[in-house]
Write a protein that holds these residues in place. Structure first.
Motif, mmCIF file in Angstrom:
data_model
loop_
_atom_site.group_PDB
_atom_site.id
_atom_site.type_symbol
_atom_site.label_atom_id
_atom_site.label_comp_id
_atom_site.label_asym_id
_atom_site.label_seq_id
_atom_site.Cartn_x
_atom_site.Cartn_y
_atom_site.Cartn_z
ATOM 1 N N ALA A 1 -6.944 12.003 -16.622
ATOM 2 C CA ALA A 1 -7.419 11.858 -18.009
ATOM 3 C C ALA A 1 -8.893 11.555 -17.975
ATOM 4 C CB ALA A 1 -7.107 10.282 -18.350
ATOM 5 N N ARG A 2 -9.431 12.852 -18.316
ATOM 6 C CA ARG A 2 -11.084 13.428 -17.911
ATOM 7 C C ARG A 2 -11.875 12.577 -19.033
ATOM 8 N NH1 ARG A 2 -10.806 19.501 -17.773
ATOM 9 N NH2 ARG A 2 -10.148 19.162 -19.775
ATOM 10 N N GLY A 3 -11.216 11.868 -20.025
ATOM 11 C CA GLY A 3 -12.384 11.168 -21.055
ATOM 12 C C GLY A 3 -13.106 9.878 -20.568
ATOM 13 N N ALA B 1 -5.892 16.617 -19.044
ATOM 14 C CA ALA B 1 -6.030 16.077 -20.135
ATOM 15 C C ALA B 1 -7.229 16.146 -20.523
ATOM 16 C CB ALA B 1 -5.067 14.900 -20.261
ATOM 17 N N THR B 2 -7.677 15.719 -21.853
ATOM 18 C CA THR B 2 -8.963 15.496 -22.520
ATOM 19 C C THR B 2 -9.889 16.629 -22.615
ATOM 20 O OG1 THR B 2 -8.387 13.214 -21.504
ATOM 21 C CG2 THR B 2 -10.441 13.496 -22.910
ATOM 22 N N GLN C 1 -13.449 23.363 -35.852
ATOM 23 C CA GLN C 1 -13.799 24.785 -35.885
ATOM 24 C C GLN C 1 -12.514 25.566 -35.484
ATOM 25 O OE1 GLN C 1 -16.801 25.788 -37.028
ATOM 26 N NE2 GLN C 1 -17.467 23.691 -36.678
ATOM 27 N N PRO C 2 -12.409 26.702 -36.040
ATOM 28 C CA PRO C 2 -11.150 27.371 -35.812
ATOM 29 C C PRO C 2 -10.965 28.287 -34.654
ATOM 30 C CG PRO C 2 -12.566 28.756 -37.413
ATOM 31 C CD PRO C 2 -13.122 27.510 -37.307
ATOM 32 N N ILE C 3 -11.889 28.332 -34.126
ATOM 33 C CA ILE C 3 -12.114 29.143 -32.593
ATOM 34 C C ILE C 3 -12.502 28.130 -31.668
ATOM 35 C CG2 ILE C 3 -11.724 31.349 -33.367
ATOM 36 C CD1 ILE C 3 -14.865 31.676 -33.046
ATOM 37 N N PRO C 4 -12.335 28.138 -30.376
ATOM 38 C CA PRO C 4 -12.804 27.404 -29.297
ATOM 39 C C PRO C 4 -14.267 28.062 -28.866
ATOM 40 C CG PRO C 4 -11.123 28.592 -28.405
ATOM 41 C CD PRO C 4 -11.214 29.255 -29.750
ATOM 42 N N THR C 5 -14.918 27.124 -27.883
ATOM 43 C CA THR C 5 -16.127 27.888 -27.214
ATOM 44 C C THR C 5 -15.589 28.613 -26.026
ATOM 45 O OG1 THR C 5 -16.228 25.926 -25.775
ATOM 46 C CG2 THR C 5 -17.487 25.569 -27.999
ATOM 47 N N ARG C 6 -16.600 29.296 -25.472
ATOM 48 C CA ARG C 6 -15.973 30.086 -24.327
ATOM 49 C C ARG C 6 -15.916 29.150 -23.105
ATOM 50 N NH1 ARG C 6 -16.757 32.415 -29.219
ATOM 51 N NH2 ARG C 6 -17.143 34.555 -29.212
ATOM 52 N N ALA C 7 -16.880 28.158 -23.393
ATOM 53 C CA ALA C 7 -16.713 27.229 -21.904
ATOM 54 C C ALA C 7 -15.297 26.440 -21.970
ATOM 55 C CB ALA C 7 -17.603 26.269 -22.155
ATOM 56 N N GLU C 8 -14.749 26.199 -23.266
ATOM 57 C CA GLU C 8 -13.389 25.509 -23.466
ATOM 58 C C GLU C 8 -12.413 26.481 -22.858
ATOM 59 O OE1 GLU C 8 -14.410 22.516 -27.205
ATOM 60 O OE2 GLU C 8 -13.652 24.787 -27.411
ATOM 61 N N ILE C 9 -12.540 27.675 -23.301
ATOM 62 C CA ILE C 9 -11.448 28.824 -22.505
ATOM 63 C C ILE C 9 -11.485 28.803 -21.180
ATOM 64 C CG2 ILE C 9 -10.959 31.157 -22.683
ATOM 65 C CD1 ILE C 9 -9.832 29.670 -25.091
ATOM 66 N N THR C 10 -12.842 28.776 -20.666
ATOM 67 C CA THR C 10 -12.936 28.784 -19.164
ATOM 68 C C THR C 10 -12.416 27.674 -18.400
ATOM 69 O OG1 THR C 10 -14.813 30.139 -19.584
ATOM 70 C CG2 THR C 10 -14.548 28.936 -17.340
ATOM 71 N N ASP C 11 -12.438 26.503 -19.247
ATOM 72 C CA ASP C 11 -11.802 25.061 -18.531
ATOM 73 C C ASP C 11 -10.475 25.026 -18.694
ATOM 74 O OD1 ASP C 11 -11.876 22.212 -18.137
ATOM 75 O OD2 ASP C 11 -11.620 21.892 -20.108
ATOM 76 N N VAL D 1 -1.191 21.327 -19.480
ATOM 77 C CA VAL D 1 -2.469 21.111 -20.377
ATOM 78 C C VAL D 1 -2.198 20.214 -21.435
ATOM 79 C CG1 VAL D 1 -3.932 22.909 -19.198
ATOM 80 C CG2 VAL D 1 -2.402 23.230 -21.192
ATOM 81 N N MET D 2 -3.050 19.545 -21.973
ATOM 82 C CA MET D 2 -2.728 18.731 -23.087
ATOM 83 C C MET D 2 -3.829 18.496 -24.084
ATOM 84 S SD MET D 2 -1.845 14.358 -22.740
ATOM 85 C CE MET D 2 -3.083 13.781 -23.226
#
Length: 479
Positions: free
Chosen positions: A252-254, A286-287, A296-306, A318-319
């Motif tokens: 739970a990374r939050g 998660a998180t 936003q309708p598309i993710p950031t590039r960093a989120e895709i890498t995560d 993944v959650m």
């Protein structure tokens, strides 16, 4: 509406949290058909009437689309929060501020200091002068200067607007709150009555916390499985014993990102995933996976890498949290996870070579099935279970590309198998004669279009040898 079949090529499972953005039957149907495997209920924001309604709605929609997803109830666990405020307080850097554990008590000095109540009276006994107090997900930081039996005096290090009922984190502080609160027990009881599949316990600090929940489930005669949420430094310190005591782990990374230095978070995640792999436990990352897609309708590039990193690490699941509770694009979030997972999985090669599970004769046999599947391109693993042991073992061994086609006569177990990486569960009565069982499964898989003539099956099952059943691995060609 029948669910799409493209997600069958995905090995990583998807969990989404249900909320106002996703609780309608129409949206539930769309998300299940898009490939969601598990639906999470966050009991920090749920009452019992809503919980019963939503759980029954999930079951109804699942039955209608022909895909029985699992339900995960995330109980709140021990939590420290500030009290109610008539109006928000703007805290300024350098300001002296009090947390009050005994509302209405007089101060020992005449100094006018603003304050807020705290819901945990023993906080004054757990906290020390010099400790750090983080409020509202770490947005406000304070240092403890002094304390008495009613007040904790602090200096504001990083200011901000303090609103009612904000969460408090205490990095490095061991608190004596019960791991299973009365609210948790009441919430879990409702989930058990409605047939919940998993219960996630928040802020797990040791194996003893898991044992307490397991005793409660036994008293209620529930077969729900326990997911331990690792969210603070105590959980990290006792990680291996928590993994062994639980049925699955959630990173739970939050709260972890608040309780631990941020630069440690990727290291903690990798260590936790590898501990789960080594001990044959499913693991959930998660998180904040697609946090920007709340608006936003598309993710950031960093989120895709995560997301990709979690899949490269061979996590089971993944959650999604806020992305699907209040976000504007919940369906697009599930579709994004599905697309990224399927692409990254083509780049992974199964279990890392330094992690081998030879802890039992059964695991040795299942390992041989995995090795065989890895050596035969396009092959599939076929297995059968009444308790979940075989698919759990096979999933833990992380076959490189072969799906684990699992047949069970137990509908509740089928839903729980949805948590496991690469496992595709099917419902079928299991004949007592092993050969008939295999033939029935092959027939059903052919009817479903999942296998065809010429396909290679690695069958991991029991066979009758004399007067007893022995575990075996067979290679079969579909006729």
């Amino acid at each position: 509406m029948s669910p799409g079949r493209h997600y069958l090529s995905r090995r990583t499972k998807i969990i989404f949290t249900i909320g106002p953005a996703t609780e309608s039957e129409q949206m539930l149907e769309a998300l299940i058909c898009a490939g969601a495997d598990v639906i999470r209920l966050n009991m920090a924001h749920a009452n019992h009437e809503w919980t019963r309604t939503i759980m029954r709605r999930i079951r109804t929609v699942s039955a209608r689309v022909g895909r029985d997803v699992a339900i995960l109830m995330d109980i709140k666990g021990p939590e420290i929060r500030t009290g109610d405020l008539e109006t928000p307080i703007e805290l300024r850097v350098g300001e002296i501020f009090d947390f009050t554990v005994k509302p209405g008590s007089d101060r020992r000095d005449a100094e006018e200091v603003r304050s807020v109540d705290v819901n945990y009276r023993d906080l004054v006994n757990d906290i020390r002068v010099g400790d750090t107090v983080l409020v509202d997900n770490g947005l406000i930081t304070l240092e403890v200067l002094a304390k008495d039996d009613a007040h904790i005096r602090c200096r504001v290090l990083a200011g901000g607007e303090l609103k009612s009922r904000r969460h408090i984190n205490l990095p490095g502080v061991t608190v004596n709150l019960p791991s299973l609160t009365e609210k948790d027990r009441a919430d879990a009881a409702v989930g058990i009555e409605e047939g919940v599949d998993f219960i996630a316990l928040s802020f797990v600090r040791s194996a003893a916390d898991i044992a307490l929940l397991r005793e409660f489930l036994a008293e209620k005669k529930s077969k729900a499985r326990i997911i331990a949420k690792v969210e603070d430094q105590s959980g990290i310190t006792n990680l291996d014993e928590i993994v062994l005591s639980s049925d699955a782990l959630m990173i739970a990374r939050g709260d972890l990102g608040i309780e631990c230095p941020l630069e440690e978070l990727p290291i903690i995640q990798r260590r936790a995933v590898r501990s789960c792999l080594a001990n044959a436990r499913p693991v959930i990352v998660a998180t904040h996976m697609l946090e920007s897609m709340i608006t936003q309708p598309i993710p950031t590039r960093a989120e895709i890498t995560d997301v990709a990193n979690a899949i490269y690490e061979l996590a089971d699941c993944v959650m999604l949290s806020g992305e699907t509770t209040v976000g504007r694009y919940p369906l697009e979030c599930v579709q994004t996870l599905d697309k990224v997972a399927r692409r990254i999985e083509r780049e992974t090669n199964g279990l890392p070579p330094d992690i081998a599970l030879f802890t039992s004769e059964r695991m040795k046999i299942l390992h041989s099935a995995t090795v065989l599947a890895n050596q035969i391109p396009g092959s599939k693993i076929l297995t059968f279970t009444r308790r979940g042991t075989m698919p759990h073992g096979l999933a833990a061994l992380r076959p490189a590309s072969a799906p684990i086609l699992t047949f069970t006569p137990d509908a509740a177990l089928l839903r729980q198998l949805r948590l496991l990486r690469a496992v595709e569960p099917y419902l079928m009565p299991l004949p007592s004669e092993p050969e008939a069982m295999i033939e029935d499964a092959i027939r059903l898989l052919k009817q479903a279009g999942r296998i065809t003539t010429g396909d290679k099956l690695i069958v991991a099952t029991d066979i009758l040898s004399g007067d007893r059943f022995v575990e075996s691995v067979q290679l079969r060609t579909v006729l």
